[in-house]
Design a protein around this motif. Structure first.
Motif, PDB file in Angstrom:
ATOM      1  N   GLU A   2       1.974  -2.378   2.993  1.00 44.24           N
ATOM      2  CA  GLU A   2       3.187  -1.341   2.752  1.00 44.24           C
ATOM      3  C   GLU A   2       3.914  -1.614   1.768  1.00 44.24           C
ATOM      4  OE1 GLU A   2       4.644   2.498   5.206  1.00 44.24           O
ATOM      5  OE2 GLU A   2       2.849   1.509   4.711  1.00 44.24           O
ATOM      6  N   ASN A   3       4.617  -2.891   1.787  1.00 44.27           N
ATOM      7  CA  ASN A   3       5.611  -3.288   0.955  1.00 44.27           C
ATOM      8  C   ASN A   3       5.087  -3.131  -0.586  1.00 44.27           C
ATOM      9  OD1 ASN A   3       7.954  -3.629   1.918  1.00 44.27           O
ATOM     10  ND2 ASN A   3       7.602  -5.819   2.509  1.00 44.27           N
ATOM     11  N   LYS A   4       3.856  -3.721  -1.057  1.00 46.10           N
ATOM     12  CA  LYS A   4       3.331  -3.680  -2.191  1.00 46.10           C
ATOM     13  C   LYS A   4       3.359  -2.539  -2.766  1.00 46.10           C
ATOM     14  CE  LYS A   4       0.430  -7.311  -4.021  1.00 46.10           C
ATOM     15  NZ  LYS A   4      -0.877  -7.941  -4.107  1.00 46.10           N
ATOM     16  N   ASN A   5       2.909  -1.243  -1.837  1.00 44.32           N
ATOM     17  CA  ASN A   5       2.679  -0.094  -2.179  1.00 44.32           C
ATOM     18  C   ASN A   5       4.000   0.696  -2.495  1.00 44.32           C
ATOM     19  OD1 ASN A   5       1.045   1.991  -2.763  1.00 44.32           O
ATOM     20  ND2 ASN A   5       0.404   2.290  -0.679  1.00 44.32           N
ATOM     21  N   ILE A   6       4.907   0.349  -1.997  1.00 44.97           N
ATOM     22  CA  ILE A   6       6.436   0.842  -2.234  1.00 44.97           C
ATOM     23  C   ILE A   6       6.776   0.208  -3.536  1.00 44.97           C
ATOM     24  CG2 ILE A   6       9.036   0.650  -1.586  1.00 44.97           C
ATOM     25  CD1 ILE A   6       7.831   1.146   1.210  1.00 44.97           C
ATOM     26  N   LEU A   7       6.707  -1.074  -3.652  1.00 44.94           N
ATOM     27  CA  LEU A   7       6.916  -1.877  -4.829  1.00 44.94           C
ATOM     28  C   LEU A   7       6.423  -1.220  -6.113  1.00 44.94           C
ATOM     29  CD1 LEU A   7       8.671  -4.219  -5.297  1.00 44.94           C
ATOM     30  CD2 LEU A   7       6.872  -5.554  -5.692  1.00 44.94           C
TER      31      LEU A   7
END
Ligand code: HEC
Length: 158
Positions: A2-7
């Protein structure tokens, strides 16, 4: 995950913003240049007017005189003009002449100097006609600066 996507989305937005910003800055710089020198744009759209007209005139008619000025060189109309055009404009621009003023003696010595140091050819019997033209059309200006003040009444400072 999830975090990577947002990044990566943030990165995308970041680069998008930078690009838009750069384009705006470039447009702004372009606008400033256009404001200072509008011909940078009109030159590309309109490049067949002024410049080519002068060239055409130069090629076509070396005797053309407009408002008392010989178009190709900018020299003043007058007796002996064509002699000067023929003898005096092949090494340097006629501006050398139009920006100078002198008496007959002054012009004579400039010609002599060019003959001695710059390979100017002998002008033969045309020399006098050329000098007469120059001294008449490009004579020293009578009044340059105002003359010095006279009869000033000075007063003492107290
Ligand atoms: C053979 C080449 C040549 C010809 C022809 C020629 N000149 Fe020159 N003239 C020169 C050179 C070289 C200079 C120096 C240019 C410089 O200082 O950049 C010069 C300089 C001058 C100057 C400037 C002098 C100064 O004291 O600043 C005048 C005025 C001038 N010429 C007038 C004439 C006139 C009038 C004729 C025609 C009789 C003529 N020239 C023909 C080569 C020539």
């Amino acid at each position: 995950m999830e975090n990577k996507n947002i990044l990566s989305k943030i990165k995308l937005i970041y680069w998008f913003t930078i690009s838009i910003f750069s384009i705006v800055i470039l447009l702004f710089i372009g606008a400033i240049f256009y404001h200072i020198e509008p011909s940078i744009i009109s030159f590309t759209f309109n490049n067949n007017t002024t410049i080519s007209e002068t060239i055409e005139v130069k090629l076509e008619d070396n005797t053309l005189i407009k408002d008392g000025i010989h178009v190709n060189t900018g020299l003043k109309e007058g007796e002996g003009l064509m002699l000067v055009v023929q003898n005096c404009t092949s090494c340097h621009s006629a501006k050398m002449i139009t920006q100078n003023r002198a008496t007959k003696e002054g012009w004579r010595s400039m010609i002599k100097w060019m003959q001695q140091t710059q390979n100017l050819w002998s002008l033969g019997e045309n020399e006098e006609k050329i000098i007469a033209y120059l001294a008449k059309q490009y004579a020293p200006q009578k009044k340059g600066r105002r003359s010095t003040l006279s009869n000033i009444e000075w007063y003492t400072l107290e």
